[in-house]
Design a protein around this motif. Structure first.
Motif, PDB file in Angstrom:
ATOM      1  N   GLY A   1     -21.487 -29.938 -23.154  1.00  0.00           N
ATOM      2  CA  GLY A   1     -21.908 -31.292 -23.466  1.00  0.00           C
ATOM      3  C   GLY A   1     -22.452 -32.022 -22.258  1.00  0.00           C
ATOM      4  N   LEU A   2     -22.379 -33.342 -22.313  1.00  0.00           N
ATOM      5  CA  LEU A   2     -22.810 -34.161 -21.181  1.00  0.00           C
ATOM      6  C   LEU A   2     -21.615 -34.325 -20.255  1.00  0.00           C
ATOM      7  CD1 LEU A   2     -25.227 -35.810 -20.046  1.00  0.00           C
ATOM      8  CD2 LEU A   2     -24.154 -37.826 -21.050  1.00  0.00           C
ATOM      9  N   VAL A   3     -21.681 -33.678 -19.114  1.00  0.00           N
ATOM     10  CA  VAL A   3     -20.559 -33.646 -18.171  1.00  0.00           C
ATOM     11  C   VAL A   3     -21.096 -33.894 -16.764  1.00  0.00           C
ATOM     12  CG1 VAL A   3     -19.166 -32.083 -19.587  1.00  0.00           C
ATOM     13  CG2 VAL A   3     -20.791 -31.137 -17.922  1.00  0.00           C
ATOM     14  N   THR A   4     -20.198 -34.033 -15.796  1.00  0.00           N
ATOM     15  CA  THR A   4     -20.662 -34.171 -14.421  1.00  0.00           C
ATOM     16  C   THR A   4     -21.156 -32.820 -13.915  1.00  0.00           C
ATOM     17  OG1 THR A   4     -18.486 -33.751 -13.459  1.00  0.00           O
ATOM     18  CG2 THR A   4     -19.054 -36.046 -13.978  1.00  0.00           C
ATOM     19  N   ALA A   5     -21.934 -32.852 -12.849  1.00  0.00           N
ATOM     20  CA  ALA A   5     -22.603 -31.643 -12.361  1.00  0.00           C
ATOM     21  C   ALA A   5     -21.642 -30.472 -12.108  1.00  0.00           C
ATOM     22  CB  ALA A   5     -23.409 -31.967 -11.104  1.00  0.00           C
TER      23      ALA A   5
ATOM     24  N   ALA B   1     -16.231 -20.974 -12.788  1.00  0.00           N
ATOM     25  CA  ALA B   1     -16.226 -22.432 -12.731  1.00  0.00           C
ATOM     26  C   ALA B   1     -16.349 -22.914 -11.290  1.00  0.00           C
ATOM     27  CB  ALA B   1     -14.948 -22.979 -13.355  1.00  0.00           C
ATOM     28  N   PRO B   2     -17.235 -23.868 -11.020  1.00  0.00           N
ATOM     29  CA  PRO B   2     -17.292 -24.442  -9.670  1.00  0.00           C
ATOM     30  C   PRO B   2     -15.970 -25.119  -9.318  1.00  0.00           C
ATOM     31  CG  PRO B   2     -19.216 -25.056 -10.980  1.00  0.00           C
ATOM     32  CD  PRO B   2     -18.229 -24.450 -11.919  1.00  0.00           C
ATOM     33  N   ALA B   3     -15.731 -25.276  -8.042  1.00  0.00           N
ATOM     34  CA  ALA B   3     -14.520 -25.970  -7.611  1.00  0.00           C
ATOM     35  C   ALA B   3     -14.557 -27.415  -8.110  1.00  0.00           C
ATOM     36  CB  ALA B   3     -14.422 -25.947  -6.093  1.00  0.00           C
ATOM     37  N   PRO B   4     -13.447 -27.907  -8.665  1.00  0.00           N
ATOM     38  CA  PRO B   4     -13.422 -29.291  -9.155  1.00  0.00           C
ATOM     39  C   PRO B   4     -13.673 -30.276  -8.014  1.00  0.00           C
ATOM     40  CG  PRO B   4     -11.518 -28.048  -9.945  1.00  0.00           C
ATOM     41  CD  PRO B   4     -12.167 -27.210  -8.887  1.00  0.00           C
ATOM     42  N   GLU B   5     -14.517 -31.252  -8.265  1.00  0.00           N
ATOM     43  CA  GLU B   5     -14.768 -32.314  -7.293  1.00  0.00           C
ATOM     44  C   GLU B   5     -15.365 -33.508  -8.010  1.00  0.00           C
ATOM     45  OE1 GLU B   5     -17.900 -31.628  -4.407  1.00  0.00           O
ATOM     46  OE2 GLU B   5     -18.758 -30.028  -5.636  1.00  0.00           O
ATOM     47  N   GLY B   6     -15.191 -34.665  -7.419  1.00  0.00           N
ATOM     48  CA  GLY B   6     -15.762 -35.862  -8.001  1.00  0.00           C
ATOM     49  C   GLY B   6     -17.272 -35.819  -7.959  1.00  0.00           C
ATOM     50  N   SER B   7     -17.891 -36.460  -8.937  1.00  0.00           N
ATOM     51  CA  SER B   7     -19.354 -36.457  -9.010  1.00  0.00           C
ATOM     52  C   SER B   7     -19.829 -37.681  -9.763  1.00  0.00           C
ATOM     53  CB  SER B   7     -19.851 -35.192  -9.714  1.00  0.00           C
ATOM     54  OG  SER B   7     -21.260 -35.228  -9.888  1.00  0.00           O
ATOM     55  N   GLY B   8     -20.906 -38.254  -9.270  1.00  0.00           N
ATOM     56  CA  GLY B   8     -21.536 -39.382  -9.954  1.00  0.00           C
ATOM     57  C   GLY B   8     -22.808 -38.981 -10.670  1.00  0.00           C
ATOM     58  N   ILE B   9     -22.906 -37.691 -11.014  1.00  0.00           N
ATOM     59  CA  ILE B   9     -24.098 -37.153 -11.655  1.00  0.00           C
ATOM     60  C   ILE B   9     -23.752 -36.612 -13.029  1.00  0.00           C
ATOM     61  CG2 ILE B   9     -25.969 -35.464 -11.487  1.00  0.00           C
ATOM     62  CD1 ILE B   9     -26.123 -37.588  -9.348  1.00  0.00           C
TER      63      ILE B   9
ATOM     64  N   ALA C   1     -23.858 -35.353  -3.937  1.00  0.00           N
ATOM     65  CA  ALA C   1     -24.617 -35.422  -5.181  1.00  0.00           C
ATOM     66  C   ALA C   1     -25.861 -34.550  -5.116  1.00  0.00           C
ATOM     67  CB  ALA C   1     -24.996 -36.870  -5.485  1.00  0.00           C
ATOM     68  N   ALA C   2     -26.556 -34.564  -3.980  1.00  0.00           N
ATOM     69  CA  ALA C   2     -27.747 -33.726  -3.828  1.00  0.00           C
ATOM     70  C   ALA C   2     -27.384 -32.257  -3.949  1.00  0.00           C
ATOM     71  CB  ALA C   2     -28.412 -34.011  -2.488  1.00  0.00           C
ATOM     72  N   ARG C   3     -26.304 -31.862  -3.301  1.00  0.00           N
ATOM     73  CA  ARG C   3     -25.852 -30.467  -3.387  1.00  0.00           C
ATOM     74  C   ARG C   3     -25.449 -30.112  -4.810  1.00  0.00           C
ATOM     75  NH1 ARG C   3     -20.829 -29.126  -3.617  1.00  0.00           N
ATOM     76  NH2 ARG C   3     -20.144 -31.085  -2.640  1.00  0.00           N
ATOM     77  N   GLN C   4     -24.713 -30.991  -5.470  1.00  0.00           N
ATOM     78  CA  GLN C   4     -24.265 -30.724  -6.842  1.00  0.00           C
ATOM     79  C   GLN C   4     -25.449 -30.588  -7.790  1.00  0.00           C
ATOM     80  OE1 GLN C   4     -21.791 -34.152  -7.402  1.00  0.00           O
ATOM     81  NE2 GLN C   4     -20.018 -33.246  -6.364  1.00  0.00           N
ATOM     82  N   ASN C   5     -26.454 -31.449  -7.606  1.00  0.00           N
ATOM     83  CA  ASN C   5     -27.677 -31.352  -8.408  1.00  0.00           C
ATOM     84  C   ASN C   5     -28.318 -29.984  -8.264  1.00  0.00           C
ATOM     85  OD1 ASN C   5     -28.939 -33.472 -10.042  1.00  0.00           O
ATOM     86  ND2 ASN C   5     -28.600 -34.776  -8.264  1.00  0.00           N
ATOM     87  N   ARG C   6     -28.451 -29.552  -7.021  1.00  0.00           N
ATOM     88  CA  ARG C   6     -29.112 -28.278  -6.750  1.00  0.00           C
ATOM     89  C   ARG C   6     -28.341 -27.121  -7.369  1.00  0.00           C
ATOM     90  NH1 ARG C   6     -34.339 -27.441  -5.470  1.00  0.00           N
ATOM     91  NH2 ARG C   6     -34.590 -25.386  -4.557  1.00  0.00           N
ATOM     92  N   GLN C   7     -27.033 -27.149  -7.239  1.00  0.00           N
ATOM     93  CA  GLN C   7     -26.206 -26.079  -7.785  1.00  0.00           C
ATOM     94  C   GLN C   7     -26.244 -26.068  -9.313  1.00  0.00           C
ATOM     95  OE1 GLN C   7     -22.498 -27.027  -5.841  1.00  0.00           O
ATOM     96  NE2 GLN C   7     -22.995 -25.820  -4.021  1.00  0.00           N
ATOM     97  N   PHE C   8     -26.285 -27.252  -9.923  1.00  0.00           N
ATOM     98  CA  PHE C   8     -26.428 -27.311 -11.379  1.00  0.00           C
ATOM     99  C   PHE C   8     -27.740 -26.689 -11.816  1.00  0.00           C
ATOM    100  CE2 PHE C   8     -28.644 -29.831 -14.695  1.00  0.00           C
ATOM    101  CZ  PHE C   8     -27.966 -29.315 -15.805  1.00  0.00           C
ATOM    102  N   MET C   9     -28.825 -27.016 -11.118  1.00  0.00           N
ATOM    103  CA  MET C   9     -30.116 -26.430 -11.465  1.00  0.00           C
ATOM    104  C   MET C   9     -30.057 -24.909 -11.399  1.00  0.00           C
ATOM    105  SD  MET C   9     -33.023 -24.852 -10.138  1.00  0.00           S
ATOM    106  CE  MET C   9     -33.311 -25.328  -8.433  1.00  0.00           C
TER     107      MET C   9
END
Length: 262
Positions: free
Chosen positions: A233-237, A246-254, A49-57
């Motif tokens: 829209g509002l999607v996971t990170a 597109a980032p590689a598909p993976e589960g996310s709780g963000i 989740a921390a990594r996904q957050n950073r990559q989204f930013m």
């Protein structure tokens, strides 16, 4: 680069702090045993989740800079991890101005060394809490032009503001100060995507004295009330991207989203 350091507060190493736990999750070294104690008890998905957050930013900031946005107010900055937001946007717009804000004194120690602007642009650092919006805005106005569009960045921040501290009202009031054509960039931990994991994370942070307010999709959507939520829209990170591959598909709780202020 300027910092608000007339009387810098002392770092309390007896209590865990979200910015330092986040640093630990990202593999950083600017944390203390009390922070590691919290991070080490979190499930492995917390690191993801921390990594996904950073990559989204990174993706959101770069896209906004490419649209001509050259002013950013980043609240809840965290301990600087390169590339930082200003480095991302100044690669695209050298004259971009970025104001960073965090309430952890350890961030202040790194600000002067790691939050250095390109000569054409500017960075500033404010020692303040998102629950003190007036103090943040007063200082930010010295650097940012509030008559021109500004991107307000709230990355993995508002789930540290429980409902009894009026998280939605804080964001609403911050957004209300921004001119038309500005943007809200927000990521937020979900309570409904992986409920058992969310409960485990909340419980472990609570042991470290940190309260969390993970939220459901409708509750996160409320942060964007009155704004124009941009595609996708509002999607996971990992699902939020624009012109980049597109980032590689993976589960996310963000949950993540970017919205324009009409």
């Amino acid at each position: 680069m300027t910092t608000d350091t007339p009387h810098p507060p002392q770092i309390d190493t007896s209590k865990a702090h979200p910015a330092r736990v986040y640093d630990w999750l990202l593999g950083g070294k600017d944390n203390y045993p009390v922070d590691e104690a919290v991070g080490a008890q979190l499930p492995p998905e917390a690191r993801d989740a921390a990594r996904q957050n950073r990559q989204f930013m990174h993706r959101a900031a770069a896209w906004l800079a490419a649209q001509g946005i050259d002013q950013f107010l980043d609240i809840g900055t965290g301990i600087p991890t390169e590339p930082n937001l200003h480095q991302i946007v100044q690669r695209i717009t050298a004259g971009a101005k970025v104001v960073y804000t965090d309430n952890d004194p350890i961030v202040l120690r790194h600000a002067e060394a790691l939050l250095i602007s390109r000569p054409e642009g500017a960075t500033d650092y404010i020692q303040a809490d998102v629950r003190q919006p007036d103090a943040i805005l007063e200082r930010a106005r010295a650097v940012l032009d509030f008559d021109r569009p500004i991107a307000l960045s709230l990355i993995a921040l508002m789930h540290f503001v429980p409902d009894d501290q009026d998280a939605h009202g804080i964001v609403r009031n911050l957004v209300a100060t921004l001119p038309p054509g500005s943007y809200l960039v927000l990521s937020h931990a979900a309570s409904d995507l992986f409920p058992e994991l969310a409960q485990q994370v909340t419980a472990e942070y609570a042991k470290g004295g940190i309260r969390l307010g993970f939220r459901t999709r409708p509750e996160v959507t409320r942060f964007f009330d009155g704004l124009t939520l941009l595609d996708p829209g509002l999607v996971t990170a990992p699902e939020w991207f624009k012109t980049t591959p597109a980032p590689a598909p993976e589960g996310s709780g963000i949950y993540t989203g970017v919205a324009r202020i009409p």
